[in-house]
Enzyme design. Structure first.
Site, mmCIF file in Angstrom:
data_model
loop_
_atom_site.group_PDB
_atom_site.id
_atom_site.type_symbol
_atom_site.label_atom_id
_atom_site.label_comp_id
_atom_site.label_asym_id
_atom_site.label_seq_id
_atom_site.Cartn_x
_atom_site.Cartn_y
_atom_site.Cartn_z
ATOM 1 N N ARG A 189 -9.878 -9.911 2.356
ATOM 2 C CA ARG A 189 -11.652 -9.844 1.761
ATOM 3 C C ARG A 189 -12.091 -11.119 1.886
ATOM 4 N NH1 ARG A 189 -11.036 -4.772 2.897
ATOM 5 N NH2 ARG A 189 -9.364 -3.680 1.607
ATOM 6 N N ASN A 247 -1.417 -9.841 -3.143
ATOM 7 C CA ASN A 247 -0.468 -9.401 -2.232
ATOM 8 C C ASN A 247 0.516 -10.382 -1.935
ATOM 9 O OD1 ASN A 247 -1.511 -6.901 -2.686
ATOM 10 N ND2 ASN A 247 -3.050 -6.943 -1.244
ATOM 11 N N LYS A 274 0.714 -9.202 -9.392
ATOM 12 C CA LYS A 274 0.244 -7.641 -8.874
ATOM 13 C C LYS A 274 1.405 -6.921 -8.769
ATOM 14 C CE LYS A 274 -2.343 -5.168 -5.210
ATOM 15 N NZ LYS A 274 -3.174 -5.324 -4.076
ATOM 16 N N GLU A 307 -0.531 -0.605 -5.365
ATOM 17 C CA GLU A 307 -0.807 -0.723 -3.955
ATOM 18 C C GLU A 307 0.477 -1.251 -3.180
ATOM 19 O OE1 GLU A 307 -4.698 -3.073 -3.614
ATOM 20 O OE2 GLU A 307 -5.871 -1.024 -3.871
ATOM 21 N N ARG A 349 -1.602 -8.176 -13.935
ATOM 22 C CA ARG A 349 -2.844 -7.645 -13.505
ATOM 23 C C ARG A 349 -2.637 -6.054 -13.950
ATOM 24 N NH1 ARG A 349 -4.492 -7.376 -8.116
ATOM 25 N NH2 ARG A 349 -6.572 -7.689 -8.398
ATOM 26 N N ARG A 361 -8.546 8.501 -11.256
ATOM 27 C CA ARG A 361 -7.984 7.424 -11.056
ATOM 28 C C ARG A 361 -8.466 6.377 -11.973
ATOM 29 N NH1 ARG A 361 -8.511 3.310 -5.680
ATOM 30 N NH2 ARG A 361 -8.750 1.422 -7.178
ATOM 31 N N LYS A 390 -9.785 -6.088 -14.073
ATOM 32 C CA LYS A 390 -11.148 -5.941 -13.337
ATOM 33 C C LYS A 390 -12.408 -5.643 -14.339
ATOM 34 C CE LYS A 390 -8.959 -5.527 -8.830
ATOM 35 N NZ LYS A 390 -9.240 -4.655 -7.517
ATOM 36 N N ASP A 417 -12.876 -0.580 -9.092
ATOM 37 C CA ASP A 417 -12.500 -1.479 -8.436
ATOM 38 C C ASP A 417 -13.941 -2.494 -7.654
ATOM 39 O OD1 ASP A 417 -11.188 -3.268 -6.452
ATOM 40 O OD2 ASP A 417 -10.847 -1.790 -4.731
ATOM 41 N N GLU A 434 -11.171 -10.254 -14.800
ATOM 42 C CA GLU A 434 -11.229 -10.546 -13.122
ATOM 43 C C GLU A 434 -12.651 -10.141 -12.333
ATOM 44 O OE1 GLU A 434 -7.576 -9.867 -10.980
ATOM 45 O OE2 GLU A 434 -8.853 -9.062 -9.518
ATOM 46 N N GLU A 469 -16.606 -7.973 -1.180
ATOM 47 C CA GLU A 469 -15.869 -6.944 -0.696
ATOM 48 C C GLU A 469 -16.648 -5.904 -0.570
ATOM 49 O OE1 GLU A 469 -12.236 -5.880 -2.367
ATOM 50 O OE2 GLU A 469 -11.814 -4.226 -1.024
ATOM 51 N N TRP A 472 -8.727 7.404 -2.433
ATOM 52 C CA TRP A 472 -9.390 6.222 -1.325
ATOM 53 C C TRP A 472 -10.303 7.141 -0.636
ATOM 54 C CZ3 TRP A 472 -4.305 3.496 1.188
ATOM 55 C CH2 TRP A 472 -3.599 2.784 0.173
HETATM 56 C C1 GCV Z 1 -5.884 -8.029 -2.744
HETATM 57 C C2 GCV Z 1 -8.732 -3.751 -3.465
HETATM 58 C C3 GCV Z 1 -8.952 -4.511 -2.424
HETATM 59 C C4 GCV Z 1 -7.612 -5.052 -1.879
HETATM 60 C C5 GCV Z 1 -7.022 -5.940 -3.133
HETATM 61 C C6 GCV Z 1 -6.860 -5.026 -4.214
HETATM 62 C C7 GCV Z 1 -6.411 -5.872 -5.436
HETATM 63 O O1 GCV Z 1 -7.727 -2.417 -3.340
HETATM 64 O O2 GCV Z 1 -9.543 -3.554 -1.257
HETATM 65 O O3 GCV Z 1 -7.970 -5.698 -0.612
HETATM 66 O O4 GCV Z 1 -5.928 -6.322 -2.753
HETATM 67 O O5 GCV Z 1 -8.107 -4.514 -4.678
HETATM 68 O O6 GCV Z 1 -7.254 -6.318 -6.064
HETATM 69 O O7 GCV Z 1 -5.007 -6.112 -5.447
#
Ligand code: GCV
Length: 696
Positions: free
Chosen positions: A180, A222, A299, A303, A336, A348, A372, A377, A399, A405, A555
């Site tokens: 991102r 990630n 994290k 995901e 997180r 969700r 967040k 998101d 956050e 993004e 999604w």
């Molecule tokens: C780093 C969203 C974004 C992902 C990001 C994720 C997160 O899904 O698209 O790129 O991953 O948030 O905050 O972990």
């Protein structure tokens, strides 16, 4: 619309500028009277401290004064008339008034005073703090006053940060790409480290310190487990050394599966004794190299990332195991809450609350739960996450996403100050009226001593750092709000505009005007009335309201828009998913009722529809849903056109290089705003069957 009164502006800013210097341009003060006052107020500088931070302060003041006043300040050991004295109780006990110590202690770590005073019958200005880093913040404050042409002859300022940890989270991968990221490659040149530390790291540290940012998570959440190998840790240490003089602590994203992924152990189960020992040894290794290491961002079970759930363990068991490895060193864990397993709830946005609130009180004291701003998101507009105010026993870190993004990457001009203020000013009602999110984050509401606000960084190695010259305003605003979440976003925009584009009111006013309107314009042409999730797959840039993602229902755009023959929006009322009841009273009733739900969140909480007159019932404002939708999309495009016109007015009044770059981007933004409007209205028309008025 801005009133454009065209006057003579001269060409004082017409030199080539590439944006590298951000808001630290230190442009010469042109007004002769002001210049004279400034020059007579400051004659020399006294910096007696000998730390690297003291050296950085001196360098900054010299660069700043040279640029702003065209004269360098000679250094001196004695306060002459007009001296600027930078002092801590350790470096300058002879100057430091003891009564200031208590004041500074009360204001907290990193606080400072800036005072005009007399020493031995001489007029001087003191920048004083308990620590060199506090003095550095004070020096930047003074330079900001000069850079925005404020009076400085009779100063009596004291400031301390309202949030202790003000951190940029870099989603930088070890191969140099940035998840991102829209401004080039990572600033961290891993291949060159530790032998060579790019000069730019110093400038990154300066920029962060100038707005009070005091930490950086260097790698993507990630997380590649490799970051914790000894080979990488020495590289991390080199960056930590380079950033330390600017008061920046380094943190790392840790992959929860590291003990297994790095091949050291067969499991990463947080209750396994070998795993516990592995993290302890790793923490010891890190602190040997980086004694002020901040801690881990994690994290987990999100995901596809590994986490304690993989071993039947809970978030608190995972977070506490890491926290215990760091505790004796003073490190923290930022765990997180971005989790959304569909086994938890069909909606969700309800899942994080359901997973985390039962764990309140179970986390160790050095664990933050990092949440967040919104429950989905980083959308252009979401209500605040109901977790804020719902976990009083746990320090919650906010956050925010500085990188755009879902907000037009580095092409669309969107100033995020108003978005963040909307969030910070939201009343959670956790302890009655006035329990703002801001107070949850500062720790004030629940009496937490430590506090943290994180911003997902928008920096890269593009020459101008953030891709779009105006994206730097978001970096700036993040830092200023992290320091003091009660600041006004328009005041921040003004500061930034003056420092970045010059002090002429005829330049500043239109720039601030377009910045202030930009976020609402973006919401209007992308997702008005509380719509969300209408972005194209993966890239999250262009519109694709009909997008179906075969990988996951949540999604897919249609999961969020829920358009049908009768109406539009996600029913989160008590007759729907009941997300409204995750908030404190009186918000559930307010959100639940179509008539009292704030219009900006209407389609977030309601499927707005009428059985008898699909799409034709009246909204609380008196228009039909279709009319409102058409009007918002149209207004959004109109607002961007006005932003472009405002920018055209500025041609020749700011430097051509940056002007041209912004103009090109605005041209594209105007085109893309229209494309958003057309694509979204066309898609919704497929359900409403209503005419779309002619747009041009
Ligand atoms: C780093 C969203 C974004 C992902 C990001 C994720 C997160 O899904 O698209 O790129 O991953 O948030 O905050 O972990």
């Amino acid at each position: 619309m801005v009133i454009l009164s065209v006057g003579f502006l001269g060409v004082q800013n017409a030199g080539a500028e590439d944006g590298y210097r951000l808001w630290l341009r230190y442009a010469r003060v042109e007004d002769p009277a002001l210049l004279k006052t400034y020059k007579s107020t400051f004659s020399s500088v006294v910096v007696q401290g000998k730390t690297e931070t003291d050296r950085a302060i001196l360098k900054e003041l010299q660069e700043g004064f040279q640029g702003l006043l065209g004269k360098s300040l000679p250094t001196s050991d004695q306060p002459q008339e007009g001296a600027l004295i930078v002092e801590t109780p350790q470096s300058s006990p002879q100057f430091f008034p003891p009564r200031w110590e208590k004041e500074l202690q009360d204001l907290g770590e990193g606080s400072y005073v800036i005072r005009s005073m007399e020493v031995n019958g001489r007029h001087v200005t003191a920048i004083a703090s308990e620590s060199p880093v506090g003095c550095l913040y004070g020096a930047f404050h003074l330079l900001r006053l000069l850079g925005t042409h404020q009076p400085v002859e009779n100063l009596d300022l004291s400031e301390g940060p309202k949030v202790k940890r003000r951190v940029l989270d870099h989603w930088d991968n070890l191969d140099g790409t940035i998840e991102r990221g829209y401004a080039g490659k990572s600033l961290w040149k891993w291949q060159e480290l530790p032998g060579h530390v790019d000069d730019r790291i110093r400038d990154y540290g300066r920029a962060c310190a100038s707005i009070g940012i005091n930490g950086a998570v260097l790698n993507n959440v990630n997380a590649d487990p490799k970051i914790l190998t000894s080979a990488y840790l020495v590289k991390v240490a080199a960056l930590a050394d380079a950033l330390r003089p600017y008061g920046m602590r380094v943190y790392l994203s840790a992959n929860f599966g590291s003990p297994k992924a790095l091949g050291d152990l067969p499991t990463a189960d947080p209750l396994d004794l070998q795993v516990i020992a592995w993290w302890k040894v790793k923490a010891d290794e890190i602190y040997k190299l980086i004694p002020d290491f901040g801690g881990f961002l994690v994290k987990a079970n999100s995901e596809g990332q590994p986490g304690p759930n993989d071993y039947g363990r809970s978030h608190d068991q995972g977070a506490n195991m890491l926290a215990r490895a760091l505790a004796s060193h003073g490190g923290v864990v930022m765990w997180r809450a971005f989790v959304y397993q569909d086994s938890v709830d069909k909606d969700r946005i309800k899942r994080a609350y359901k997973e985390f609130t039962p764990l309140d009180g179970k986390f160790d004291p050095n664990v933050f739960i990092q949440v967040k701003n919104g429950p989905l998101d980083f959308q252009p507009r979401e209500p605040f996450s109901p977790l804020f105010g719902a976990m009083p026993k746990t320090p919650l870190a906010a956050e925010l996403q500085v990188t755009q993004e879902y907000l037009g990457h580095s092409t669309h001009l969107v100033y995020l100050g108003p978005l963040w203020k909307e969030f910070l000013d939201s009343d959670t009602y956790a302890k009655g009226r006035g329990s703002k999110v801001e107070k949850v984050v500062t720790g004030e509401l629940d009496g937490h001593g430590d506090s943290l606000i994180a911003g997902v960084a928008n920096t890269g190695d593009d020459r101008n750092w953030c891709g779009h010259p105006f994206a730097a305003a978001n970096w700036y605003a993040f830092g200023r709000l992290a320091w003091d979440p009660s600041l006004d976003s328009q005041v921040i925009a003004q500061e930034w505009a003056r420092l970045t584009w010059g002090n002429n009111d005829q330049v500043v006013a239109p720039i601030v005007d377009l910045m202030t309107r930009s976020r609402e314009a973006y919401v209007d042409y992308t997702c008005p009335l509380g719509l969300n999730g209408v972005f194209e797959k993966d890239l999250h840039y262009a519109p694709d309201p009909g997008m179906v993602d075969p990988r996951r229902e949540d999604w897919s755009a249609a999961y969020y828009t829920r358009a049908d023959a009768k109406g539009l929006g996600f029913d989160r009322t008590r007759s729907g998913s009941d997300a409204v009841d995750q908030y404190h009273k009186p918000l559930p009733d307010r959100f639940n009722n179509f008539k009292t739900c704030p219009e900006p969140y209407l389609l977030w909480f309601h499927h707005v529809s009428w059985d008898a007159i699909p799409w034709d019932g009246k909204m609380p404002c008196g228009n039909t849903l279709w009319e409102e939708l058409v009007s918002h999309y149209g207004n959004g495009v109109e607002k961007v056109r006005l932003m472009k016109q405002t920018w055209e007015y500025l041609k020749g009044k700011v430097d051509g290089e940056r002007w041209g770059m912004v103009d090109e981007k605005l041209k594209q933004q105007v085109k893309e705003a229209a494309a958003w409007r057309d694509k979204c209205l066309k898609y919704f028309q497929g359900f409403s069957k209503k005419p779309i008025p002619n747009n041009s």
